[in-house]
Design an enzyme around this catalytic site. Structure first.
Site, PDB file in Angstrom:
ATOM      1  N   SER A 127      11.279  53.673  72.843  1.00 48.26           N
ATOM      2  CA  SER A 127      12.584  53.962  72.861  1.00 48.26           C
ATOM      3  C   SER A 127      12.878  55.004  73.912  1.00 48.26           C
ATOM      4  CB  SER A 127      12.914  54.793  71.253  1.00 48.26           C
ATOM      5  OG  SER A 127      14.045  55.346  71.426  1.00 48.26           O
ATOM      6  N   TYR A 152      10.572  60.952  64.016  1.00 49.77           N
ATOM      7  CA  TYR A 152      10.777  59.559  64.468  1.00 49.77           C
ATOM      8  C   TYR A 152      10.424  59.387  66.049  1.00 49.77           C
ATOM      9  CZ  TYR A 152      13.155  55.767  66.818  1.00 49.77           C
ATOM     10  OH  TYR A 152      13.395  54.493  67.598  1.00 49.77           O
ATOM     11  N   LYS A 156       7.066  57.874  68.562  1.00 52.53           N
ATOM     12  CA  LYS A 156       7.197  57.124  69.715  1.00 52.53           C
ATOM     13  C   LYS A 156       6.261  57.496  70.862  1.00 52.53           C
ATOM     14  CE  LYS A 156       9.778  53.921  67.819  1.00 52.53           C
ATOM     15  NZ  LYS A 156       8.878  52.668  67.212  1.00 52.53           N
TER      16      LYS A 156
HETATM   17  C1  UD1 Z   1      19.296  56.787  67.870  1.00 46.96           C
HETATM   18  C2  UD1 Z   1      18.251  57.316  68.438  1.00 46.96           C
HETATM   19  C3  UD1 Z   1      17.316  56.324  69.114  1.00 46.96           C
HETATM   20  C4  UD1 Z   1      16.881  55.134  68.186  1.00 46.96           C
HETATM   21  C5  UD1 Z   1      18.354  54.446  67.806  1.00 46.96           C
HETATM   22  C6  UD1 Z   1      18.014  53.226  67.168  1.00 46.96           C
HETATM   23  C7  UD1 Z   1      17.660  59.665  69.084  1.00 46.96           C
HETATM   24  C8  UD1 Z   1      18.134  60.744  70.022  1.00 46.96           C
HETATM   25  N1  UD1 Z   1      18.308  58.397  68.994  1.00 46.96           N
HETATM   26  O1  UD1 Z   1      19.979  56.469  68.823  1.00 46.96           O
HETATM   27  O2  UD1 Z   1      15.758  56.757  69.343  1.00 46.96           O
HETATM   28  O3  UD1 Z   1      16.354  54.101  69.046  1.00 46.96           O
HETATM   29  O4  UD1 Z   1      19.196  55.622  67.081  1.00 46.96           O
HETATM   30  O5  UD1 Z   1      18.254  53.615  65.584  1.00 46.96           O
HETATM   31  O6  UD1 Z   1      16.765  59.866  68.169  1.00 46.96           O
HETATM   32  N2  UD1 Z   1      28.257  57.663  66.808  1.00 46.96           N
HETATM   33  C9  UD1 Z   1      29.637  57.868  66.520  1.00 46.96           C
HETATM   34  N3  UD1 Z   1      29.973  57.749  65.301  1.00 46.96           N
HETATM   35  C10 UD1 Z   1      29.144  57.340  64.288  1.00 46.96           C
HETATM   36  C11 UD1 Z   1      27.751  56.682  64.869  1.00 46.96           C
HETATM   37  C12 UD1 Z   1      27.526  57.117  66.172  1.00 46.96           C
HETATM   38  O7  UD1 Z   1      30.508  58.598  67.356  1.00 46.96           O
HETATM   39  O8  UD1 Z   1      29.605  56.807  63.231  1.00 46.96           O
HETATM   40  C13 UD1 Z   1      27.901  58.113  68.259  1.00 46.96           C
HETATM   41  C14 UD1 Z   1      26.883  59.044  68.377  1.00 46.96           C
HETATM   42  O9  UD1 Z   1      27.023  60.195  68.312  1.00 46.96           O
HETATM   43  C15 UD1 Z   1      26.284  58.489  69.681  1.00 46.96           C
HETATM   44  C16 UD1 Z   1      26.393  56.883  69.875  1.00 46.96           C
HETATM   45  O10 UD1 Z   1      27.388  56.759  68.696  1.00 46.96           O
HETATM   46  O11 UD1 Z   1      26.577  59.066  70.761  1.00 46.96           O
HETATM   47  C17 UD1 Z   1      25.099  56.060  69.540  1.00 46.96           C
HETATM   48  O12 UD1 Z   1      24.569  56.701  68.191  1.00 46.96           O
HETATM   49  P1  UD1 Z   1      23.564  55.562  67.339  1.00 46.96           P
HETATM   50  O13 UD1 Z   1      23.998  54.433  67.091  1.00 46.96           O
HETATM   51  O14 UD1 Z   1      23.153  56.139  66.112  1.00 46.96           O
HETATM   52  O15 UD1 Z   1      22.149  55.745  68.422  1.00 46.96           O
HETATM   53  P2  UD1 Z   1      21.604  56.864  69.128  1.00 46.96           P
HETATM   54  O16 UD1 Z   1      21.697  58.263  68.457  1.00 46.96           O
HETATM   55  O17 UD1 Z   1      22.187  56.949  70.675  1.00 46.96           O
END
Ligand code: UD1
Length: 342
Positions: A127, A152, A156
């Protein structure tokens, strides 16, 4: 005769899409999955898309006995793609030992058995989390690890090191490590996709569930970041594009094209898209409005990260192709299909 590949976690989200692409490319697939975060019906979807039902073993990769039996029964397995792992960042903070056991013991078991059963190569799901908050974007594979912010993420980093140490110690195996950015979307047939358990943590399943009326509104976690529109920026990679990267990687290892016994590739589009831009893309592509509000920042979030995918493009010969609007349409079609099934 078709080359046989073991796909651990093959009924999961990325696993199932990869099984489809492997079968489409002429590989024979055996899946092992404990169904802890997936459903046996995924096999029907794979069969409907490819016309072929993969072999399936219900079992846990952390159980050496089960794994040994599988390799004895399928002595002609030539390669492994290892998806069997836990992946919820928040849960890993609550249950660290579960994460270390699931993610590390399974990898150790596979590596230990590979030489004994003549398995040539393993593709490992890593990742972009190994980079932490990048000093520069786009980020390439030479960037150093940043301290992991969750168990997690730590699994990795440790897994990458275990594989590298093992291969460099002279083990007769090869590995391609793929560092995924943010996998999203679903198969265009809407026959397979992501099946989140309970309330989704990740952006796209939360978004599609909100559009479907299952959730009241989506919260955008922060709009005061140092990014063009203030929301976080990610590299959203279509799951089918991602699946195809595994097929290319497997081919490269088995055909002895790899120049190094352990190779690492970023798997992303090379384009950063903000959370708000992704919501826009979804609304534009589907014509469906998503109610959302701006909320507080989520603890531990990275501000911005996107891939420098040139190494994967040139060395691996793989490139992301699906436009993000198509990815959003596919994610929505899958959400609608899930609603129909209920
Ligand atoms: C996370 C993990 C990544 C993992 C991936 C898949 C970290 C830092 N990141 O990525 O390693 O491979 O999940 O499971 O450990 N967001 C919103 N509202 C929501 C949900 C998300 O605004 O309800 C935003 C988050 O703040 C972020 C973006 O959407 O900026 C992506 O979030 P998310 O889909 O959870 O993935 P990551 O956190 O990038």
């Amino acid at each position: 005769m078709a080359t046989k590949i073991l796909v651990t976690g093959g009924t999961g989200y990325i696993g199932s899409h990869t099984v489809v692409e492997l079968q489409n490319a002429g590989y024979e697939v055996v899946i092992i999955d404990n169904l802890s975060n997936s459903n046996i019906e995924v096999l029907d979807g794979i069969e409907a898309i490819t016309g072929r039902r993969p072999d399936f073993v219900k079992g846990d990769v952390t159980d050496m006995g089960t794994l040994r039996k599988l390799f004895e029964e399928h002595a002609d397995i030539k390669g492994i793609i290892n998806f069997a792992a836990s992946k919820a960042v928040g849960e890993s903070v609550q249950k660290p030992l579960l994460y270390y056991r699931n993610n590390l013991v399974s990898l150790l078991n596979l590596l230990e058995l590979m030489p004994e059963f003549g398995v040539k190569g393993i593709v490992f799901s890593s990742s972009c989390t190994v980079y932490g908050e990048p000093d520069v974007n786009p980020i390439d594979e030479t960037a150093p690890y940043k301290p992991a912010t969750s168990p997690y993420g730590n699994t990795k980093q440790i897994s990458e090191e275990i594989i590298t140490d093992f291969v460099h110690a002279g083990a007769p195996v090869k590995s391609v490590i793929l560092r995924y950015f943010n996998p999203v979307g679903a198969h265009p047939s809407a026959l397979i996709g992501e099946l989140p358990n309970g309330v989704p943590n990740n952006l796209v399943p939360y978004l599609t569930q909100t559009a479907a009326g299952i959730r009241k509104e989506l919260t955008v976690f922060g709009n005061d970041y140092d990014t063009p529109d203030g929301s976080c920026v990610r590299d959203f990679i279509d799951v089918v594009d991602l699946a195809k990267a595994h097929v290319t990687a497997m081919h490269r290892m088995l055909e002895n094209d790899s120049t190094d016994p352990v190779e690492i590739f970023n798997i992303g589009t090379g384009r950063g898209l903000s959370v708000l831009e992704l919501i826009d893309s979804f609304q534009r592509a589907t014509g469906v409005k998503v109610p959302y509000k701006i909320g507080a920042r989520r603890e531990g979030d990275i501000e911005k990260i996107w891939a420098e995918p040139t190494k994967a493009n040139t060395v691996l010969g793989w490139k992301a192709e699906v436009p993000v609007d198509d990815t959003m349409r596919n994610a929505w079609a899958w959400q609608c299909r899930l609603a129909e099934k209920k």
